[in-house]
Structures are given as C-alpha cells and as structure tokens.
Design an enzyme around this catalytic site. Structure first.
Site, PDB file in Angstrom:
ATOM      1  N   ASP A 111      22.803 -18.966  95.726  1.00  0.00           N
ATOM      2  CA  ASP A 111      23.349 -20.032  96.096  1.00  0.00           C
ATOM      3  C   ASP A 111      23.380 -20.547  97.642  1.00  0.00           C
ATOM      4  O   ASP A 111      22.653 -20.665  98.655  1.00  0.00           O
ATOM      5  CB  ASP A 111      24.423 -18.761  95.878  1.00  0.00           C
ATOM      6  CG  ASP A 111      24.973 -17.866  97.357  1.00  0.00           C
ATOM      7  OD1 ASP A 111      23.216 -17.372  97.113  1.00  0.00           O
ATOM      8  OD2 ASP A 111      26.073 -17.527  97.137  1.00  0.00           O
ATOM      9  N   ASP A 118      19.126 -23.324 104.467  1.00  0.00           N
ATOM     10  CA  ASP A 118      19.970 -21.929 104.397  1.00  0.00           C
ATOM     11  C   ASP A 118      20.217 -21.938 102.770  1.00  0.00           C
ATOM     12  O   ASP A 118      21.478 -22.258 101.823  1.00  0.00           O
ATOM     13  CB  ASP A 118      21.116 -22.052 104.909  1.00  0.00           C
ATOM     14  CG  ASP A 118      21.849 -19.964 105.381  1.00  0.00           C
ATOM     15  OD1 ASP A 118      21.239 -19.092 103.842  1.00  0.00           O
ATOM     16  OD2 ASP A 118      22.922 -20.312 105.610  1.00  0.00           O
ATOM     17  N   GLU A 158      25.416 -14.574  98.124  1.00  0.00           N
ATOM     18  CA  GLU A 158      25.582 -14.131  99.590  1.00  0.00           C
ATOM     19  C   GLU A 158      26.167 -15.301 100.608  1.00  0.00           C
ATOM     20  O   GLU A 158      26.995 -14.466 101.043  1.00  0.00           O
ATOM     21  CB  GLU A 158      23.780 -14.991  99.491  1.00  0.00           C
ATOM     22  CG  GLU A 158      23.921 -14.035 100.884  1.00  0.00           C
ATOM     23  CD  GLU A 158      24.091 -14.703 102.201  1.00  0.00           C
ATOM     24  OE1 GLU A 158      24.665 -13.921 103.747  1.00  0.00           O
ATOM     25  OE2 GLU A 158      24.436 -15.930 102.433  1.00  0.00           O
TER      26      GLU A 158
HETATM   27 ZN   LIG Z   1      21.687 -17.819 103.852  1.00  0.00          ZN
END
Ligand SMILES: [Zn+2]
Length: 369
Positions: free
Chosen positions: A68, A99, A131
């Site tokens: 995600d 990320d 997350e």
């Molecule tokens: Zn991350």
C-alpha cells in the site's frame, strides 16, 4: 531493462492506496508461484496479505514489506501522474517509488534469483496492503496467524527505505518511541491591575516549562540517542492586555529510547509540574513504543552484503518513524530494516534512483544466499 525496475513500474501503475492492494500482490503471487514458492493469500477485513515460502522447515529469513501507499495529495502539483511510473534524470517517479514498492520489487526479484540458483530453501515473504493506515489487519495479524499455525521464523528483514545519503549507509535494528502530552494549566482569570485577586496560568507554567526543557531524560545507549523532548505548541492569553489568563496550554512530544519508557516520562513530567505547585490536567498518547532487536547474525550478514555490493560500511540507527519491524521484534525474531534512499516519500514527486534498484536486489540476494 532491469528486472527490478520493470516490476516496480508494474506495481506503481496500480493505485494501491491503503488498505487496498489494487492487484499488486496478484502479480507477485503469480511470479513467486512460478519460481517454486508456495503462495497463500491471507485476507483479513479489507486488508490483503501475502505469504510465500520455500520448503517446509523453519523459515531462516522472512522478507517483509507493504504494497500500500499513502494518497498522492494534489495531483496537479506532481510533474507527472503519481500512478504512471515515469523515468526522468535517472529517477523513477511515482507514488510508492520510495515507500516501498522499490523494496518490494527488489525482494521479489532477489527471491526469484535465489530460487533459480537453488538457494531459496527456508526463505519467505510476508506482504501486507495496510501498513500506512490503521494496519490492524496487516503484518501484525498475519504474523500472529502464521506463528499460531506453527510456522517458525528465525529472522526477518524489512526493506523499508532506511538509507540516508547512499544505498546501505544506514540500517535500523529498532526505532525510537513517540509520546505526546497535552497539558492544560489552570489559573484564575482576572484584571492585570488587580493581580492579587487572580492566578496567572502563564506564570504558573513558566518555571515548570523551563525545568522541562533543560531536563536530561537519559543518556541514550549504543543504539539510541538520548531521549528528546520538544514543545510543539504553547499558548495562553485572553486576547487582551489587561486580562490575566486563567489557562495555559503546552503540547509536548518525546522521542524516547527503551531506557525511558512512556510511563516513566509521564511520571517525571507530572512530578516537575507538581513540584512547582502547578494545577494542571494532562492527556497522554504513546503512539509508538520503542523497540530494539539486538544485532546478531542477521545484522552481520546485512553489513557484509552491503560491503561487498557497495563497498561501504553500514551504520545502525534507530531514527525515523515506526514500522512493521516492531511486530517481528515483539515475537523475539531478530529483525533488521534495510532499504534504499527515499526521495520525497509521502510527498509530491516521490521518486527513487534507478541505478540503486539492481544493487539493492543484489544485497538482498547476498543476505539470503
Ligand atoms: Zn513504508
């Protein structure tokens, strides 16, 4: 084209804003199944988790990451569409480039290569699609499910972007905690010219605050810098120069190491207020607990893999926000975080240096071989 780059592009093109996976794990499941892994999807609530493993014995190393991403923010501010992976000046742009779809792509490609060379026995991958948001049904839940089922996991590597200037300069064996305090000081409002009839809340706060900001909370240790406290908000006043404020507010945030748990910091702060005779109400929120995985065999392997691929010596640090690594550490599993240098993560024009993509896959290969 680099295999990591081409998988990364496929992942960025799927707008997997938490908790939605948008098909990222399907691509990975298909690839790892083809490579010989046993792949399971573990869906809890709206969260997709993927578990892939090779062999039937204990898992000697479990890779972990999330598919995600956070929302893109104002799309018109991006130089190219956040979900259209775009190469420019040696960087790949797109939400999740740093990320952590790059880390995910590198882990998958490394696992495929290890499988192809017959070295993947005892390796596993655990991915989640949540997350960045609530994360209740993500890694923490999937990991508990797997351990309760009898899976044995000996070590874990989370490929979050930990590097700072160059690939491999920083790895994280743990993270600091975060504690927020909202403290309201009570006084008695009154006329500035009749101060003896009032109780100035700003004056009550001042000496306690002065002691708070000069307090040394701890000395830090080998892995944690000394616990720090910052005032993030300070206000008082009724908006008129002839009114003594009956209330004052201070917002505090601590970044703490394990030697100063939240409970201790709260107690010490409230003692300082009490010592100065301040009447106050405090609301506390410990949003992250500090954790450390004492560096052992895995940390050594990571350091030596980084040395052989990049030629640099890595450093262990516990800075930055929190991550899913804490769930493995809580289970007593030796865990380390290692990943790329993030650029504009969670920001506009998030990107990653293309040249680092194959090199991180190479490091992950050496760590696992
Ligand atoms: Zn991350």
């Amino acid at each position: 084209m680099s295999e990591v780059l081409s998988l990364l592009k496929e992942l960025i093109a799927r707008p997997s804003v938490s908790p939605f996976d948008a098909g990222c794990q399907e691509i990975i499941a298909e690839r790892l199944t083809r490579a010989g892994f046993v792949v399971e999807s573990l869906r809890f609530g709206e969260t997709d988790n993927l578990w892939a493993r090779m062999g039937t014995g204990p898992v000697r190393l479990c890779f972990n990451g999330h598919t995600d991403v956070v929302p893109p923010g104002p799309i018109e501010e991006w130089s190219s569409d956040p979900f259209t992976p775009t190469e420019r000046d040696g960087y790949l742009y797109g939400r999740g480039a740093s990320d952590m779809k790059s880390g995910v792509a590198a882990m998958v490609v490394a696992l495929e290569r290890l499988a192809a060379s017959g070295e993947a026995d005892g390796l596993a991958l655990l991915l989640t699609s949540d997350e960045e948001a609530k994360a209740d049904d993500g890694t923490v839940r999937a990991l508990r499910f797997l351990l309760e089922r009898g899976e044995v996991i000996q070590s874990a590597l989370v490929a979050e972007p930990t590097s700072v200037s160059v690939l491999g300069d920083i790895c994280k064996p743990g993270r600091r905690g975060s504690l927020t305090g909202r403290i309201t000081v009570q006084g008695v409002q009154g006329h500035v010219a009749y101060a003896h009839l009032a109780e100035n809340a700003a004056h009550s706060l001042a000496p306690a605050l002065s002691e708070l900001v000069s307090e040394r909370w701890d000395e830090g240790d080998d892995f944690f810098p000394p616990t720090s406290m910052q005032v993030w908000e300070l206000r008082s006043g009724a908006g008129a120069s002839n009114v003594i404020p009956g209330e004052a507010f201070v917002g505090l945030n601590f970044r703490n190491g394990p030697s100063s748990p939240a409970k201790v910091l709260i107690q010490r702060t409230e003692q300082i207020f009490a010592k100065h005779g301040v009447r106050f109400e405090a609301v506390w929120n410990a949003s992250a607990v500090p954790f450390l995985s004492p560096p052992g065999a895995l940390a050594e392997k990571v350091a030596s893999a980084i040395r052989s691929v990049t030629g640099i010596e890595t450093n262990l640090s516990t800075g930055g926000g929190t991550s899913d690594a804490r769930h493995f550490v809580a289970e007593g599993i030796e865990t380390i975080e290692f990943g790329l240098v993030p650029v504009a993560m969670h920001g506009i024009d998030e990107r990653v240096r293309i040249a680092d993509l194959e090199r991180i896959a190479e490091v992950l290969f050496f760590v696992s071989a």
